[in-house]
Scaffold this motif. Structure first.
Motif, PDB file in Angstrom:
ATOM      1  N   ASN A   1      34.069  32.112  35.534  1.00  0.00           N
ATOM      2  CA  ASN A   1      33.776  30.342  34.587  1.00  0.00           C
ATOM      3  C   ASN A   1      33.861  31.082  33.078  1.00  0.00           C
ATOM      4  OD1 ASN A   1      31.504  31.810  34.620  1.00  0.00           O
ATOM      5  ND2 ASN A   1      30.395  30.351  35.563  1.00  0.00           N
ATOM      6  N   HIS A   2      33.448  32.319  32.955  1.00  0.00           N
ATOM      7  CA  HIS A   2      34.277  33.372  31.390  1.00  0.00           C
ATOM      8  C   HIS A   2      34.320  34.180  31.612  1.00  0.00           C
ATOM      9  CE1 HIS A   2      31.178  34.595  27.674  1.00  0.00           C
ATOM     10  NE2 HIS A   2      31.450  33.958  27.755  1.00  0.00           N
ATOM     11  N   LYS A   3      35.292  34.350  30.436  1.00  0.00           N
ATOM     12  CA  LYS A   3      36.086  34.941  29.676  1.00  0.00           C
ATOM     13  C   LYS A   3      35.623  36.458  29.152  1.00  0.00           C
ATOM     14  CE  LYS A   3      39.301  33.216  32.785  1.00  0.00           C
ATOM     15  NZ  LYS A   3      39.274  33.759  34.057  1.00  0.00           N
ATOM     16  N   CYS A   4      34.640  35.708  27.961  1.00  0.00           N
ATOM     17  CA  CYS A   4      34.581  36.843  26.994  1.00  0.00           C
ATOM     18  C   CYS A   4      33.567  37.488  27.779  1.00  0.00           C
ATOM     19  CB  CYS A   4      33.365  35.960  25.739  1.00  0.00           C
ATOM     20  SG  CYS A   4      34.219  34.687  25.175  1.00  0.00           S
ATOM     21  N   GLU A   5      33.328  38.602  26.554  1.00  0.00           N
ATOM     22  CA  GLU A   5      32.191  40.520  27.412  1.00  0.00           C
ATOM     23  C   GLU A   5      31.168  39.999  27.465  1.00  0.00           C
ATOM     24  OE1 GLU A   5      33.209  43.742  25.035  1.00  0.00           O
ATOM     25  OE2 GLU A   5      35.083  42.287  24.017  1.00  0.00           O
ATOM     26  N   ASP A   6      30.660  40.465  28.499  1.00  0.00           N
ATOM     27  CA  ASP A   6      28.726  40.100  28.621  1.00  0.00           C
ATOM     28  C   ASP A   6      28.219  40.793  27.498  1.00  0.00           C
ATOM     29  OD1 ASP A   6      29.808  39.462  31.509  1.00  0.00           O
ATOM     30  OD2 ASP A   6      28.614  41.794  32.332  1.00  0.00           O
ATOM     31  N   LYS A   7      28.609  42.034  26.447  1.00  0.00           N
ATOM     32  CA  LYS A   7      27.501  41.581  24.914  1.00  0.00           C
ATOM     33  C   LYS A   7      26.955  40.815  24.519  1.00  0.00           C
ATOM     34  CE  LYS A   7      31.210  42.801  22.150  1.00  0.00           C
ATOM     35  NZ  LYS A   7      31.514  43.684  21.051  1.00  0.00           N
ATOM     36  N   TYR A   8      28.266  39.396  25.077  1.00  0.00           N
ATOM     37  CA  TYR A   8      27.762  38.119  24.002  1.00  0.00           C
ATOM     38  C   TYR A   8      26.734  36.561  24.885  1.00  0.00           C
ATOM     39  CZ  TYR A   8      31.989  39.479  22.078  1.00  0.00           C
ATOM     40  OH  TYR A   8      33.181  39.865  20.650  1.00  0.00           O
ATOM     41  N   ILE A   9      26.847  37.542  26.256  1.00  0.00           N
ATOM     42  CA  ILE A   9      25.591  36.615  26.008  1.00  0.00           C
ATOM     43  C   ILE A   9      24.042  37.102  26.643  1.00  0.00           C
ATOM     44  CG2 ILE A   9      24.506  36.204  28.560  1.00  0.00           C
ATOM     45  CD1 ILE A   9      27.690  35.193  28.442  1.00  0.00           C
ATOM     46  N   ILE A  10      23.660  35.603  25.563  1.00  0.00           N
ATOM     47  CA  ILE A  10      21.797  35.946  25.155  1.00  0.00           C
ATOM     48  C   ILE A  10      21.216  34.473  25.865  1.00  0.00           C
ATOM     49  CG2 ILE A  10      22.683  36.398  22.531  1.00  0.00           C
ATOM     50  CD1 ILE A  10      22.823  33.904  21.622  1.00  0.00           C
ATOM     51  N   LYS A  11      19.843  35.245  25.812  1.00  0.00           N
ATOM     52  CA  LYS A  11      18.898  34.472  26.101  1.00  0.00           C
ATOM     53  C   LYS A  11      17.726  33.674  24.977  1.00  0.00           C
ATOM     54  CE  LYS A  11      16.031  35.290  28.821  1.00  0.00           C
ATOM     55  NZ  LYS A  11      14.725  35.933  29.623  1.00  0.00           N
ATOM     56  N   ARG A  12      17.450  32.826  24.740  1.00  0.00           N
ATOM     57  CA  ARG A  12      16.735  32.316  23.618  1.00  0.00           C
ATOM     58  C   ARG A  12      15.290  33.429  23.607  1.00  0.00           C
ATOM     59  NH1 ARG A  12      15.539  26.205  23.397  1.00  0.00           N
ATOM     60  NH2 ARG A  12      13.403  26.967  23.405  1.00  0.00           N
ATOM     61  N   SER A  13      14.712  34.432  22.575  1.00  0.00           N
ATOM     62  CA  SER A  13      13.938  34.891  23.053  1.00  0.00           C
ATOM     63  C   SER A  13      12.803  34.509  22.667  1.00  0.00           C
ATOM     64  CB  SER A  13      13.625  36.293  21.600  1.00  0.00           C
ATOM     65  OG  SER A  13      13.160  35.005  20.692  1.00  0.00           O
ATOM     66  N   ASP A  14      12.502  33.376  22.969  1.00  0.00           N
ATOM     67  CA  ASP A  14      10.680  33.231  22.858  1.00  0.00           C
ATOM     68  C   ASP A  14      10.694  32.178  24.548  1.00  0.00           C
ATOM     69  OD1 ASP A  14      10.887  29.245  21.204  1.00  0.00           O
ATOM     70  OD2 ASP A  14      12.019  30.334  22.479  1.00  0.00           O
ATOM     71  N   ASP A  15      11.719  31.935  25.774  1.00  0.00           N
ATOM     72  CA  ASP A  15      11.601  31.353  26.585  1.00  0.00           C
ATOM     73  C   ASP A  15      11.290  32.585  27.581  1.00  0.00           C
ATOM     74  OD1 ASP A  15      14.648  29.587  26.028  1.00  0.00           O
ATOM     75  OD2 ASP A  15      13.017  29.493  25.105  1.00  0.00           O
ATOM     76  N   ASN A  16      10.426  33.186  26.638  1.00  0.00           N
ATOM     77  CA  ASN A  16       8.919  33.642  28.804  1.00  0.00           C
ATOM     78  C   ASN A  16       8.357  32.682  29.296  1.00  0.00           C
ATOM     79  OD1 ASN A  16       6.410  34.281  27.532  1.00  0.00           O
ATOM     80  ND2 ASN A  16       7.690  34.526  25.675  1.00  0.00           N
TER      81      ASN A  16
END
Ligand SMILES: [Zn+2]
Length: 216
Positions: free
Chosen positions: A148-163
């Motif tokens: 479902n996604h072609k870019c490299e894994d390093k581009y995947i981010i999570k919002r930092s305050d979302d703990n």
């Protein structure tokens, strides 16, 4: 027609407010935007607001009420409002009732996006966004993978305050503040509960049919 929309943070309320606004030609009122606008234009109210914000305090209900009074007096958007994130407490809700009656208008319906806490936590906590292409995935519901996604894994981010604790606390605070307001509108037969866990389009459609069923 004037509508009030409620939903916990992360439930997609903002998206739905924009949809309702576009589909039903209603002017979206967000008190956050109103406050920023007054400060930016350096109005009398804006200067008062700024003094609260500078002290790190919440803007008083009196100021919010003054802003709402201005909005309700604006003929261009007369009887065509959707309130997003307001009223925030029972006092504001009661004040809104008085102001809106004074301006010969009424609240047509109140819509609440009902979302279960656990699935909301997963929805926010699991969010995976690609900083390269902008696609959004979810670790629990729609995990990113090679298909479902072609870019490299390093581009995947999570919002930092979302703990997790922050999300749970925010949800609890929201529920505690909002339940009395919802009860208040329920007593007036204005409250419509919607399952906020479906697809965005399905929720939009459900909201539209509620609005269509209202005789103004
Ligand atoms: Zn990507």
């Amino acid at each position: 027609m004037n509508i009030i929309l409620f939903g916990p943070p992360g439930a997609g309320k903002g998206t739905q407010a924009v949809n309702i606004s576009n589909n039903h030609k209603l002017y979206k009122i967000s008190t956050g935007n109103l406050l920023r606008e007054e400060v930016k234009n350096n109005t009398d109210i804006g200067q008062k607001i700024k003094s609260f914000l500078d002290k790190g305090m919440l803007v008083s209900d009196d100021i919010i009420n003054d802003l709402i009074k201005l909005i309700l007096s604006n003929i261009k958007i007369y009887n065509g409002l959707i309130f997003d994130g307001y009223p925030r407490n029972l006092q504001q809700a009661k004040e809104l009732d008085l102001l809106i009656k004074e301006k010969k208008q009424k609240i047509s319906c109140v819509i609440n996006l009902d979302v279960d806490k656990e699935s909301l936590v997963k929805r926010i906590l699991g969010r995976q966004t690609c900083s390269n292409c902008g696609l959004i995935f979810n670790k629990f519901f729609n995990p990113v993978n090679k298909n479902n996604h072609k870019c490299e894994d390093k581009y995947i981010i999570k919002r930092s305050d979302d703990n997790e604790k922050t999300i749970r606390d925010r949800f609890e605070t929201y529920i505690n503040k909002t339940l009395p307001i919802l009860r208040y509108y329920k007593e007036q037969n204005l409250l419509h509960q919607i399952n906020g866990e479906g697809k965005i389009d399905d929720i939009s459609n459900e909201i539209s049919s509620i609005i269509a069923s209202i005789v103004t």
